[in-house]
Design an enzyme around this catalytic site. Structure first.
Site, PDB file in Angstrom:
ATOM      1  N   LYS A 179      26.239  20.875  66.588  1.00 54.49           N
ATOM      2  CA  LYS A 179      27.202  21.922  66.963  1.00 54.49           C
ATOM      3  C   LYS A 179      28.643  21.439  67.108  1.00 54.49           C
ATOM      4  CE  LYS A 179      25.353  25.003  66.647  1.00 54.49           C
ATOM      5  NZ  LYS A 179      24.836  25.400  65.297  1.00 54.49           N
ATOM      6  N   HIS A 188      22.444  13.964  62.126  1.00 48.46           N
ATOM      7  CA  HIS A 188      22.873  14.036  63.524  1.00 48.46           C
ATOM      8  C   HIS A 188      22.447  12.775  64.274  1.00 48.46           C
ATOM      9  CE1 HIS A 188      24.286  18.079  63.249  1.00 48.46           C
ATOM     10  NE2 HIS A 188      23.115  18.663  63.193  1.00 48.46           N
ATOM     11  N   SER A 195      28.061  25.990  72.453  1.00 51.48           N
ATOM     12  CA  SER A 195      27.582  26.296  71.107  1.00 51.48           C
ATOM     13  C   SER A 195      26.106  25.915  70.959  1.00 51.48           C
ATOM     14  CB  SER A 195      28.441  25.536  70.088  1.00 51.48           C
ATOM     15  OG  SER A 195      28.037  25.830  68.774  1.00 51.48           O
TER      16      SER A 195
END
Ligand code: A3P
Length: 285
Positions: free
Chosen positions: A42, A98, A128
């Site tokens: 995010k 990620h 988020s």
């Protein structure tokens, strides 16, 4: 003591699905010329991924639309299917991850691959992520905002501790080919940041091409683009009636969510964990 669907690798909280295919992920073979977009979830990954792909395609929007975003940019830790796609792709490939830096497959360092790390201030990132946890039906139920806030601070959300993530990549940036970019800087001046990324990749485009890339990667254009906005995902995976993937795209939404007391707790933790890192985030622009 993770909720169902979560596990860990070397102390980093990850989806169970990622842990199950970990050997394949860790042994992935990078190639010369690969380009990686790395981030804590995010933080603007999808935004940067579209920018990188358009740069690689020399601003050719049709070419960049050759496949859905999550197919043309394989997600490293999703394992077999994603990596099989990656293995059949022509060079240069754009790959997404990620992973915190210590879990990156070693072949990326062996090949000295260029990586763009995109970081976002933790308050907006947390908000988020909260909405994402609610809409992504494959993630555990975040329950309340208060509960989510505590789990974030404990570093137990999927992909682990935000503080470790951003500082780990920051420390390694001079030792490797890592360009560190801030979401807030992109919001403030997307042209300036695009030009940084172009230079990093050794590209120089005409004003027309720069304009085209900026237009195509604006929040409005990306939100409306079915190749990018995940509208093809079934509701049983991403329930966008709960929250859109392209939700707000702003800096400062945390102010609508953080209680005054949470903000004090957060600022204290931030100070302790970030002190001496040399890394600074803006929570407004
Ligand atoms: P919000 O939930 O705050 O709106 P990621 O791609 O890493 O999952 O990050 C998603 C976040 O980036 C979402 O934040 C999304 O709206 C925002 N985003 C995606 N594309 C963007 C763009 N072109 N401009 C600004 N923000 C964008």
């Amino acid at each position: 003591n993770y909720p169902p669907g979560m596990g860990e690798i070397e102390g980093v909280a990850l989806l169970k699905g990622v842990c199950d295919v970990w050997d394949t992920v860790y042994n992935f073979q990078a190639r010369d010329g690969d380009i990686v977009v790395a981030s804590y979830p995010k933080s603007g990954t999808t935004w940067m991924q579209e920018i990188l792909d358009l740069i690689v395609q020399d601003g050719d929007v049709e070419k960049s639309q050759r496949a859905l975003g999550f197919i043309k940019v394989p997600f490293l830790e999703m394992g077999h299917t994603s990596l099989e796609v990656a293995n059949t792709m022509p060079t240069p490939r754009v790959l997404k991850t990620h992973l915190p830096i210590q879990l990156m497959p070693p072949s990326f360092w062996e090949k000295d691959v260029k990586m763009v790390y995109i970081a976002r201030n933790p308050k907006d990132c947390m908000v988020s992520y909260y909405y994402f946890y609610k809409m992504d039906q494959t993630l555990p139920d975040p329950e309340t905002w208060d509960n989510f806030f505590s789990t974030f601070l404990k570093g137990s959300l999927a992909w682990g501790d935000w503080f470790d993530h951003v500082t780990g990549w920051w420390k390694a940036r001079d030792e490797h080919k890592i360009l560190y970019i801030f979401y807030e800087d992109m919001i403030e001046d997307s042209r300036r940041e695009l030009c940084k990324v172009m230079r990093f990749l050794g590209k120089d485009f005409s004003e027309d091409v720069v304009k085209k890339i900026l237009h195509h990667t604006s929040f409005k254009a990306m939100k409306a683009n079915p190749m990018i906005n995940f509208s093809v995902f079934s509701e049983s995976i991403f329930d966008q009636s709960v929250s859109s993937f392209m939700r707000k795209g702003t800096v400062g939404d945390w102010k609508n969510h953080f209680l005054v007391s949470q903000n004090i707790i957060f600022d204290n933790e931030y100070k302790k964990k970030m002190e001496g890192s040399g890394l600074e985030f803006r929570t407004e622009v």
